[in-house]
Design a protein around this motif. Sequence first.
Motif, PDB file in Angstrom:
ATOM      1  N   LYS A 180       0.820  -1.218   0.000  1.00 14.90           N
ATOM      2  CA  LYS A 180       0.000   0.000   0.000  1.00 14.90           C
ATOM      3  C   LYS A 180       0.847   1.259   0.000  1.00 14.90           C
ATOM      4  CE  LYS A 180      -4.164  -1.464   2.460  1.00 14.90           C
ATOM      5  NZ  LYS A 180      -4.927  -1.256   3.692  1.00 14.90           N
ATOM      6  N   LYS A 181       1.860   1.297   0.857  1.00 12.44           N
ATOM      7  CA  LYS A 181       2.681   2.508   0.989  1.00 12.44           C
ATOM      8  C   LYS A 181       3.481   2.767  -0.276  1.00 12.44           C
ATOM      9  CE  LYS A 181       3.031   2.242   5.984  1.00 12.44           C
ATOM     10  NZ  LYS A 181       3.909   2.092   7.137  1.00 12.44           N
ATOM     11  N   GLN A 182       3.979   1.686  -0.890  1.00 11.48           N
ATOM     12  CA  GLN A 182       4.740   1.859  -2.122  1.00 11.48           C
ATOM     13  C   GLN A 182       3.839   2.333  -3.250  1.00 11.48           C
ATOM     14  OE1 GLN A 182       6.016  -2.142  -1.977  1.00 11.48           O
ATOM     15  NE2 GLN A 182       8.114  -1.636  -1.336  1.00 11.48           N
ATOM     16  N   ALA A 192       3.074   6.093  -2.832  1.00 11.39           N
ATOM     17  CA  ALA A 192       4.178   7.000  -3.133  1.00 11.39           C
ATOM     18  C   ALA A 192       4.281   7.303  -4.621  1.00 11.39           C
ATOM     19  CB  ALA A 192       5.494   6.404  -2.636  1.00 11.39           C
TER      20      ALA A 192
END
Length: 179
Positions: free
Chosen positions: A140-142, A145
């Motif tokens: 999710k975080k990647q 970004a």
Amino acid sequence: MGTNTPKNNRRDLVSADQALADGLGKHASAITSIVIGGVSQTTADIVAVLQARIDSANAAQTTWATWRNAVAADRAERTKTQAYVSGVKQALLVAFTGQVDALADFGMTPRKPRVVTPEEKVTAAAKAKATRAARHTMGKKQKAAIKGALPPTDATPEAPASPSPAPAPAGSTTVTQSS
């Protein structure tokens, strides 16, 4: 034209026995007795033995067909009720979880938990990481970004501030007035 050594299947053996019995019956007046194994046998005795062989083969054939039908019916019934019996077993395993004696009454054993060794865990983690890298998958975080940007284009329409005169053709002279 017959053969002295029939093939080794039931149909050929029965037809050979029948032909032998028919021939002995046809020539019973010419052959009154035959010595077999040191014992004199009449034609009627030989025909009786051959008839017993034929009857035995026919009984085996019908029994075999009955057996095959019974086996086919058993397989069909097992296939039809397989899901039902599996459901019963699953329900019993759930109902009697941890009760080895009760499950033994049903001819069942409790489920064994899967034991994963540390080496298997390490191997599985490495394999999962390699798969993510090969497929270019991200968390999710990647994904968050990554921001999209419009690609630059050469022909962007811009509104002109004031109309400008058209350019003069090449080789022509332009005259400007000054005040």
